[in-house]
Structure formats: structure tokens, C-alpha cells
Design a protein around this motif. Sequence first.
Motif, PDB file in Angstrom:
ATOM      1  N   VAL A  96     -19.125  57.758 100.153  1.00  0.00           N
ATOM      2  CA  VAL A  96     -19.832  58.517  99.123  1.00  0.00           C
ATOM      3  C   VAL A  96     -19.259  59.928  99.012  1.00  0.00           C
ATOM      4  N   PHE A  97     -18.977  60.577 100.138  1.00  0.00           N
ATOM      5  CA  PHE A  97     -18.376  61.913 100.096  1.00  0.00           C
ATOM      6  C   PHE A  97     -17.026  61.870  99.376  1.00  0.00           C
ATOM      7  N   GLY A  98     -16.210  60.865  99.695  1.00  0.00           N
ATOM      8  CA  GLY A  98     -14.912  60.733  99.042  1.00  0.00           C
ATOM      9  C   GLY A  98     -15.033  60.497  97.550  1.00  0.00           C
ATOM     10  N   LEU A  99     -15.961  59.622  97.157  1.00  0.00           N
ATOM     11  CA  LEU A  99     -16.154  59.354  95.727  1.00  0.00           C
ATOM     12  C   LEU A  99     -16.653  60.586  94.985  1.00  0.00           C
ATOM     13  N   VAL A 100     -17.588  61.305  95.586  1.00  0.00           N
ATOM     14  CA  VAL A 100     -18.095  62.529  94.949  1.00  0.00           C
ATOM     15  C   VAL A 100     -16.974  63.546  94.805  1.00  0.00           C
ATOM     16  N   LEU A 101     -16.156  63.687  95.822  1.00  0.00           N
ATOM     17  CA  LEU A 101     -15.038  64.623  95.765  1.00  0.00           C
ATOM     18  C   LEU A 101     -14.052  64.246  94.667  1.00  0.00           C
ATOM     19  N   ILE A 102     -13.707  62.970  94.567  1.00  0.00           N
ATOM     20  CA  ILE A 102     -12.776  62.516  93.535  1.00  0.00           C
ATOM     21  C   ILE A 102     -13.364  62.714  92.143  1.00  0.00           C
ATOM     22  N   VAL A 103     -14.639  62.391  91.976  1.00  0.00           N
ATOM     23  CA  VAL A 103     -15.286  62.554  90.669  1.00  0.00           C
ATOM     24  C   VAL A 103     -15.305  64.024  90.255  1.00  0.00           C
ATOM     25  N   PHE A 104     -15.599  64.906  91.200  1.00  0.00           N
ATOM     26  CA  PHE A 104     -15.622  66.326  90.863  1.00  0.00           C
ATOM     27  C   PHE A 104     -14.234  66.843  90.529  1.00  0.00           C
ATOM     28  N   ILE A 105     -13.217  66.404  91.254  1.00  0.00           N
ATOM     29  CA  ILE A 105     -11.863  66.874  90.967  1.00  0.00           C
ATOM     30  C   ILE A 105     -11.408  66.408  89.587  1.00  0.00           C
ATOM     31  N   ILE A 106     -11.752  65.184  89.215  1.00  0.00           N
ATOM     32  CA  ILE A 106     -11.300  64.655  87.925  1.00  0.00           C
ATOM     33  C   ILE A 106     -12.127  65.191  86.765  1.00  0.00           C
ATOM     34  N   PHE A 107     -13.455  65.126  86.879  1.00  0.00           N
ATOM     35  CA  PHE A 107     -14.304  65.406  85.724  1.00  0.00           C
ATOM     36  C   PHE A 107     -14.871  66.820  85.681  1.00  0.00           C
ATOM     37  N   GLU A 108     -14.973  67.490  86.784  1.00  0.00           N
ATOM     38  CA  GLU A 108     -15.531  68.845  86.805  1.00  0.00           C
ATOM     39  C   GLU A 108     -14.706  69.724  87.738  1.00  0.00           C
ATOM     40  N   PRO A 109     -13.483  70.109  87.302  1.00  0.00           N
ATOM     41  CA  PRO A 109     -12.584  70.837  88.207  1.00  0.00           C
ATOM     42  C   PRO A 109     -13.083  72.224  88.609  1.00  0.00           C
ATOM     43  N   HIS A 110     -14.013  72.806  87.858  1.00  0.00           N
ATOM     44  CA  HIS A 110     -14.549  74.116  88.221  1.00  0.00           C
ATOM     45  C   HIS A 110     -15.794  74.008  89.099  1.00  0.00           C
TER      46      HIS A 110
END
Length: 147
Positions: A96-110
Motif C-alpha cells: 500500500v505504501f508503494g502504491l500510494v507513493l507511485i500514485v502520488f508521483i504520477i498524478f500529484e507531483p506537488h
Amino acid sequence: IDHDLPERDRYLFALSAALTGIGGALYAHKVSFISPEQFTLLVSIELVTIVILGGVGFVHGAVLGAAFLIVLPQLISLAKDYMPPNVAGSGLQAVVFGLVLIVFIIFEPHGLYGRWLKVRTWLELFPFYRRGMFRRQKSYMKSERLR
């Protein structure tokens, strides 16, 4: 220290190193003992995740990222009750931590603070908001603009 950095950046680097040293000294005083085994790779990954989720370059973002990472394990433990036993294993939190990190990097870079800035701007401009105001702009290198 890299001598090619502007003078302001050198001072900021020194200030961040001093604050980190003070934080380490206060932590050592609190726990009364420090060893390298306390600072594992998972702790480093958690700290990087806090910075990325909160927003790189925003002090407020670090606070928001830390709050989010405090709440996330609690939500995972609540969700484990509703999952099959083979899915709710010990590796669920890391996934879950990895998925949240990937989602934030792709969709919400700020990060979360960048999202808060967008919401705040939307609320300030509410009657005059126009569609596509927050769409990311393509940025080109200086050499590509001259072609």
C-alpha cells in the motif's frame, strides 16, 4: 560543499545540516541510546515517502505527509478486517505504501500541499474559476525553444 552552488544555497545547506544535527541530538537525549541498527532502510524509505507525499520543497508539505503516513497504517489495519486472510498478510502495508507513493508521483507531483494550494486558489477564485486552470504546462529546455 560544492563551490559551484550560489552563496544562498550554501547557507541553506549549512542551515539544514545544523537543524538536522540539533534534531539528532534531541533524539539521542530522548531515547538515551543511539545505534546504527535503529535507522534501517525502511526508516529512510518512510522519510522519503513523507517528503514526496507532502510535497517536495514545501515545509507545510512535510507536516501533511507525516500526518498522512501516521493515518495510513491505521486505515490499513481497519481494512484488514474486511479482506481475505491470504491478502491481509504482513506485506500489505509495504504494498500500500508503494502504491500510494507511485500514485502520488504520477498524478500529484506537488504532493498534498500542492493539492491544498489548488483547492485554496479555487476557493479564492470561485466565481471566476475557469476549466483547465490547473492543467500542467509543457516545459521545454532553453535549447529546444530556439529550434
